[in-house]
Motif scaffolding. Sequence first.
Motif, PDB file in Angstrom:
ATOM      1  N   SER A 299      58.567  43.785  40.602  1.00 61.87           N
ATOM      2  CA  SER A 299      58.956  42.857  41.659  1.00 61.87           C
ATOM      3  C   SER A 299      58.116  41.586  41.689  1.00 61.87           C
ATOM      4  CB  SER A 299      58.870  43.544  43.020  1.00 61.87           C
ATOM      5  OG  SER A 299      57.539  43.972  43.258  1.00 61.87           O
ATOM      6  N   GLY A 300      57.132  41.474  40.803  1.00 60.96           N
ATOM      7  CA  GLY A 300      56.243  40.315  40.801  1.00 60.96           C
ATOM      8  C   GLY A 300      56.950  39.015  40.471  1.00 60.96           C
ATOM      9  N   LEU A 301      56.370  37.912  40.925  1.00 63.13           N
ATOM     10  CA  LEU A 301      56.904  36.585  40.637  1.00 63.13           C
ATOM     11  C   LEU A 301      56.748  36.235  39.163  1.00 63.13           C
ATOM     12  CD1 LEU A 301      55.449  34.657  43.695  1.00 63.13           C
ATOM     13  CD2 LEU A 301      57.761  35.588  43.419  1.00 63.13           C
ATOM     14  N   VAL A 302      55.597  36.598  38.619  1.00 61.07           N
ATOM     15  CA  VAL A 302      55.302  36.380  37.205  1.00 61.07           C
ATOM     16  C   VAL A 302      54.193  37.351  36.816  1.00 61.07           C
ATOM     17  CG1 VAL A 302      53.624  34.525  37.670  1.00 61.07           C
ATOM     18  CG2 VAL A 302      54.727  34.643  35.421  1.00 61.07           C
ATOM     19  N   ALA A 303      54.230  37.783  35.573  1.00 59.20           N
ATOM     20  CA  ALA A 303      53.172  38.652  35.037  1.00 59.20           C
ATOM     21  C   ALA A 303      52.625  37.996  33.784  1.00 59.20           C
ATOM     22  CB  ALA A 303      53.724  40.030  34.712  1.00 59.20           C
ATOM     23  N   PHE A 304      51.302  37.884  33.718  1.00 60.90           N
ATOM     24  CA  PHE A 304      50.624  37.326  32.552  1.00 60.90           C
ATOM     25  C   PHE A 304      49.900  38.464  31.844  1.00 60.90           C
ATOM     26  CE2 PHE A 304      50.823  33.893  35.705  1.00 60.90           C
ATOM     27  CZ  PHE A 304      51.440  32.898  34.953  1.00 60.90           C
ATOM     28  N   ASP A 305      50.392  38.851  30.693  1.00 59.85           N
ATOM     29  CA  ASP A 305      49.827  39.937  29.895  1.00 59.85           C
ATOM     30  C   ASP A 305      48.714  39.338  29.050  1.00 59.85           C
ATOM     31  OD1 ASP A 305      49.926  42.652  29.247  1.00 59.85           O
ATOM     32  OD2 ASP A 305      51.272  42.325  27.552  1.00 59.85           O
ATOM     33  N   CYS A 306      47.495  39.854  29.178  1.00 61.11           N
ATOM     34  CA  CYS A 306      46.324  39.208  28.582  1.00 61.11           C
ATOM     35  C   CYS A 306      45.487  40.140  27.710  1.00 61.11           C
ATOM     36  CB  CYS A 306      45.414  38.661  29.676  1.00 61.11           C
ATOM     37  SG  CYS A 306      46.169  37.463  30.771  1.00 61.11           S
ATOM     38  N   ARG A 307      44.847  39.530  26.733  1.00 59.62           N
ATOM     39  CA  ARG A 307      43.819  40.181  25.921  1.00 59.62           C
ATOM     40  C   ARG A 307      42.485  39.562  26.348  1.00 59.62           C
ATOM     41  NH1 ARG A 307      45.964  40.411  20.759  1.00 59.62           N
ATOM     42  NH2 ARG A 307      46.340  38.226  21.085  1.00 59.62           N
ATOM     43  N   LEU A 308      41.481  40.390  26.571  1.00 65.03           N
ATOM     44  CA  LEU A 308      40.168  39.916  27.003  1.00 65.03           C
ATOM     45  C   LEU A 308      39.584  38.973  25.954  1.00 65.03           C
ATOM     46  CD1 LEU A 308      37.787  40.163  29.029  1.00 65.03           C
ATOM     47  CD2 LEU A 308      36.980  42.072  27.650  1.00 65.03           C
ATOM     48  N   ALA A 309      39.265  37.755  26.371  1.00 69.36           N
ATOM     49  CA  ALA A 309      38.665  36.776  25.462  1.00 69.36           C
ATOM     50  C   ALA A 309      37.163  36.656  25.693  1.00 69.36           C
ATOM     51  CB  ALA A 309      39.329  35.414  25.638  1.00 69.36           C
ATOM     52  N   GLU A 310      36.758  36.716  26.970  1.00 65.84           N
ATOM     53  CA  GLU A 310      35.344  36.573  27.286  1.00 65.84           C
ATOM     54  C   GLU A 310      35.074  37.139  28.668  1.00 65.84           C
ATOM     55  OE1 GLU A 310      31.935  33.087  27.572  1.00 65.84           O
ATOM     56  OE2 GLU A 310      33.860  32.618  26.658  1.00 65.84           O
ATOM     57  N   ALA A 311      33.873  37.656  28.866  1.00 67.61           N
ATOM     58  CA  ALA A 311      33.449  38.147  30.181  1.00 67.61           C
ATOM     59  C   ALA A 311      31.973  37.833  30.349  1.00 67.61           C
ATOM     60  CB  ALA A 311      33.690  39.648  30.309  1.00 67.61           C
ATOM     61  N   ARG A 312      31.641  37.321  31.509  1.00 71.60           N
ATOM     62  CA  ARG A 312      30.249  37.002  31.834  1.00 71.60           C
ATOM     63  C   ARG A 312      29.941  37.542  33.220  1.00 71.60           C
ATOM     64  NH1 ARG A 312      28.118  31.945  29.115  1.00 71.60           N
ATOM     65  NH2 ARG A 312      29.634  31.589  27.482  1.00 71.60           N
ATOM     66  N   ILE A 313      28.722  37.937  33.425  1.00 74.56           N
ATOM     67  CA  ILE A 313      28.284  38.346  34.754  1.00 74.56           C
ATOM     68  C   ILE A 313      27.608  37.149  35.406  1.00 74.56           C
ATOM     69  CG2 ILE A 313      26.751  39.835  36.082  1.00 74.56           C
ATOM     70  CD1 ILE A 313      27.148  41.969  33.883  1.00 74.56           C
TER      71      ILE A 313
ATOM     72  N   CYS B  27      46.732  42.722  32.861  1.00 68.94           N
ATOM     73  CA  CYS B  27      47.898  41.956  33.274  1.00 68.94           C
ATOM     74  C   CYS B  27      47.638  41.410  34.670  1.00 68.94           C
ATOM     75  CB  CYS B  27      49.151  42.824  33.270  1.00 68.94           C
ATOM     76  SG  CYS B  27      50.647  41.876  33.625  1.00 68.94           S
ATOM     77  N   VAL B  28      47.898  40.118  34.853  1.00 66.38           N
ATOM     78  CA  VAL B  28      47.781  39.473  36.149  1.00 66.38           C
ATOM     79  C   VAL B  28      49.188  39.363  36.725  1.00 66.38           C
ATOM     80  CG1 VAL B  28      47.116  37.387  37.384  1.00 66.38           C
ATOM     81  CG2 VAL B  28      45.705  38.210  35.480  1.00 66.38           C
ATOM     82  N   ASN B  29      49.437  40.094  37.807  1.00 68.54           N
ATOM     83  CA  ASN B  29      50.739  40.145  38.469  1.00 68.54           C
ATOM     84  C   ASN B  29      50.687  39.316  39.745  1.00 68.54           C
ATOM     85  OD1 ASN B  29      52.234  42.557  37.015  1.00 68.54           O
ATOM     86  ND2 ASN B  29      50.102  43.187  37.296  1.00 68.54           N
ATOM     87  N   ALA B  30      51.428  38.206  39.802  1.00 66.34           N
ATOM     88  CA  ALA B  30      51.499  37.388  41.014  1.00 66.34           C
ATOM     89  C   ALA B  30      52.517  38.037  41.949  1.00 66.34           C
ATOM     90  CB  ALA B  30      51.907  35.964  40.669  1.00 66.34           C
ATOM     91  N   LEU B  31      52.098  38.309  43.188  1.00 69.67           N
ATOM     92  CA  LEU B  31      52.929  39.074  44.109  1.00 69.67           C
ATOM     93  C   LEU B  31      53.883  38.199  44.914  1.00 69.67           C
ATOM     94  CD1 LEU B  31      50.381  41.673  45.520  1.00 69.67           C
ATOM     95  CD2 LEU B  31      51.660  41.698  43.383  1.00 69.67           C
ATOM     96  N   ASN B  32      55.059  38.765  45.191  1.00 70.39           N
ATOM     97  CA  ASN B  32      55.994  38.087  46.093  1.00 70.39           C
ATOM     98  C   ASN B  32      55.675  38.535  47.518  1.00 70.39           C
ATOM     99  OD1 ASN B  32      58.170  39.866  47.352  1.00 70.39           O
ATOM    100  ND2 ASN B  32      58.374  40.502  45.217  1.00 70.39           N
ATOM    101  N   ALA B  33      56.220  37.819  48.502  1.00 68.83           N
ATOM    102  CA  ALA B  33      55.884  38.068  49.906  1.00 68.83           C
ATOM    103  C   ALA B  33      56.202  39.486  50.361  1.00 68.83           C
ATOM    104  CB  ALA B  33      56.599  37.051  50.788  1.00 68.83           C
ATOM    105  N   ALA B  34      57.133  40.159  49.695  1.00 68.00           N
ATOM    106  CA  ALA B  34      57.492  41.530  50.074  1.00 68.00           C
ATOM    107  C   ALA B  34      56.558  42.580  49.466  1.00 68.00           C
ATOM    108  CB  ALA B  34      58.938  41.813  49.660  1.00 68.00           C
ATOM    109  N   ASP B  35      55.584  42.173  48.678  1.00 67.95           N
ATOM    110  CA  ASP B  35      54.679  43.098  47.980  1.00 67.95           C
ATOM    111  C   ASP B  35      53.371  43.357  48.731  1.00 67.95           C
ATOM    112  OD1 ASP B  35      56.311  43.614  45.751  1.00 67.95           O
ATOM    113  OD2 ASP B  35      55.605  41.799  44.730  1.00 67.95           O
ATOM    114  N   GLU B  36      53.363  43.163  50.029  1.00 72.85           N
ATOM    115  CA  GLU B  36      52.145  43.352  50.815  1.00 72.85           C
ATOM    116  C   GLU B  36      51.580  44.769  50.674  1.00 72.85           C
ATOM    117  OE1 GLU B  36      50.979  42.874  55.467  1.00 72.85           O
ATOM    118  OE2 GLU B  36      52.364  41.380  54.642  1.00 72.85           O
TER     119      GLU B  36
END
Length: 175
Positions: free
Chosen positions: A128-142, A84-93
Amino acid sequence: MLTKQPFPDSAAPGDAVLDPLQFREGMSRVAAAVHVVTTEGPGGRAGFTATAVTPVTDSPASLLVCVNTASRSAQALLKNGVFCVNALNAADEAVADAFAGRAALKGQDRFTIGRWETLRTGSPVLASGLVAFDCRLAEARIIATHHVIIGEIVGIRLGEKRPALVYQNRLYHAL
């Protein structure tokens, strides 16, 4: 699926060699949204702070996240296959610092900062996040020292409209 991509170890003859410190200084001048990327599953519960996050496409909806290959959280994410990618609000330092390793917290203890929920994948979602993107891994590369991870978004939770936490010149700012 994890594949390793070639990356040149040195410049071609006649090419100037880029100074990594100059690159880092240059990137520090670029303002970037602050995120906490979390995961939970067979590889354990883990997370890390990231500014290297960007949308890939809206159909199917997907995001790209970069994380150092040496990170324990990266290994957990790859094993779990969800995040999950959680975008933080300014109070989430404090949350950003905890997951960046700047607090005296490690592993599971990082989740004592903030209030956490879950969506479809079971990955932790910061309430408290601005938005959360719940994800399934599609691809990973090094690529060199980092995993470049693409996740297909399977759920979104919109938080309150508040100022965002951004990082520029090695400091947090509200935007």
